[in-house]
Design a protein around this motif. Structure first.
Motif, PDB file in Angstrom:
ATOM      1  N   TYR A 134      -5.125  -2.590   1.839  1.00 60.04           N
ATOM      2  CA  TYR A 134      -4.199  -2.428   3.005  1.00 60.04           C
ATOM      3  C   TYR A 134      -2.639  -2.002   2.287  1.00 60.04           C
ATOM      4  N   GLY A 135      -2.258  -2.405   1.195  1.00 60.29           N
ATOM      5  CA  GLY A 135      -0.987  -2.337   0.651  1.00 60.29           C
ATOM      6  C   GLY A 135      -1.227  -0.840   0.093  1.00 60.29           C
ATOM      7  N   ALA A 136      -2.332  -0.420  -0.670  1.00 60.37           N
ATOM      8  CA  ALA A 136      -2.549   0.773  -1.075  1.00 60.37           C
ATOM      9  C   ALA A 136      -2.622   2.038  -0.113  1.00 60.37           C
ATOM     10  N   GLY A 137      -3.131   1.462   1.073  1.00 59.50           N
ATOM     11  CA  GLY A 137      -3.148   2.550   2.278  1.00 59.50           C
ATOM     12  C   GLY A 137      -1.648   2.684   2.704  1.00 59.50           C
ATOM     13  N   VAL A 138      -1.145   1.920   2.780  1.00 55.06           N
ATOM     14  CA  VAL A 138       0.503   2.153   3.312  1.00 55.06           C
ATOM     15  C   VAL A 138       1.239   3.038   2.067  1.00 55.06           C
ATOM     16  N   VAL A 139       0.893   2.911   0.995  1.00 55.63           N
ATOM     17  CA  VAL A 139       1.667   3.654  -0.045  1.00 55.63           C
ATOM     18  C   VAL A 139       0.834   4.933  -0.086  1.00 55.63           C
ATOM     19  N   GLY A 140      -0.242   5.125   0.060  1.00 56.63           N
ATOM     20  CA  GLY A 140      -0.995   6.267   0.270  1.00 56.63           C
ATOM     21  C   GLY A 140      -0.394   7.301   1.204  1.00 56.63           C
ATOM     22  N   VAL A 141      -0.361   6.656   2.574  1.00 58.59           N
ATOM     23  CA  VAL A 141       0.128   7.338   3.810  1.00 58.59           C
ATOM     24  C   VAL A 141       1.519   7.754   3.409  1.00 58.59           C
ATOM     25  N   ALA A 142       2.399   6.999   3.036  1.00 54.32           N
ATOM     26  CA  ALA A 142       3.801   6.966   2.577  1.00 54.32           C
ATOM     27  C   ALA A 142       4.189   8.484   1.807  1.00 54.32           C
ATOM     28  N   VAL A 143       3.270   8.489   0.742  1.00 54.39           N
ATOM     29  CA  VAL A 143       3.284   9.453   0.057  1.00 54.39           C
ATOM     30  C   VAL A 143       3.068  10.886   0.477  1.00 54.39           C
ATOM     31  N   GLY A 144       1.753  10.919   1.115  1.00 52.26           N
ATOM     32  CA  GLY A 144       1.455  12.124   2.027  1.00 52.26           C
ATOM     33  C   GLY A 144       2.116  12.612   3.006  1.00 52.26           C
TER      34      GLY A 144
END
Length: 212
Positions: free
Chosen positions: A103-113
């Motif tokens: 969940y945390g990685a998903g938020v960071v990945g979307v934020a970066v992209g």
């Protein structure tokens, strides 16, 4: 909020799929590991703005997460003697920690992209991470203390879950929505942070009342 309905609809199909997967080389922990790897791959794909692959990987990781529990329960039921329904042990610990990472990685990945090259703010995604932190702290603390106080809420899962507005089903849908419509990821993140925040406040109140 949607978890009871989703479980009612999906429990039987997932149990049948788990029965098909019940082979010596497939274990609940390996399915949890697949969930973790696929979730991190989805986050990496989102960060690289590969939105469709990120969505496919996200849905695949959620499928793996949905199957590890039914397979574990099937194995426990077939053990001799059968293990207690809530006796998840190391597998339950691995499952919940893998979910938090995904969940945390998903938020960071979307934020970066979603913000790359656009100058858009990370603030809504930071708000989501803060809401996740508070929400997770509330239900994990409740689960631990409820266990020690003999007030465990047993629904077959490894932890005592307090219901709320934002649960696993809503999380799957919102993360998928980000990947389908990355241009609107920021506004969706603000709304999602608010919803998770309200859910966290409710869990804090409900947990306190339940443990008094």
């Amino acid at each position: 909020m949607l978890d009871p309905t989703a479980r009612a609809l999906l429990d039987a199909p997932l149990a049948r799929t788990a029965a098909l997967l019940d082979r010596p080389g497939i274990t609940p922990d390996r399915l949890t590991g697949a969930n973790l790897v696929l979730g991190l791959a989805s986050a990496a794909a989102a960060a690289a703005q590969l939105w469709l692959p990120a969505l496919v990987l996200w849905l695949a990781c959620r499928l793996a997460d949905g199957l590890d529990g039914p397979l574990a329960r099937r194995r426990r039921a077939m053990a001799s003697p059968p293990a207690p329904p809530g006796d998840a042990g190391a597998g339950g610990f691995f499952d919940i920690t893998a979910d938090f990472v995904v969940y945390g990685a998903g938020v960071v990945g979307v934020a970066v992209g979603a913000t790359a090259g656009s100058g858009a703010s990370w603030l809504p995604f930071l708000a989501v991470l803060l809401a996740y932190y508070v929400n997770g702290a509330a239900f994990l603390a409740f689960s631990s203390i409820a266990e020690r106080a003999g007030r465990r809420l047993d629904d077959g899962r490894s932890l005592s879950f307090l219901g709320g507005l934002a649960e696993g089903t809503e999380t799957v849908l919102v993360h998928a929505l980000w990947l389908l419509f990355p241009a609107y990821a920021g506004p969706v993140a603000w709304a999602w942070a608010a919803l998770v925040g309200v859910s966290a406040a409710h869990r804090m109140w409900a947990g306190y009342r339940a443990l008094r």
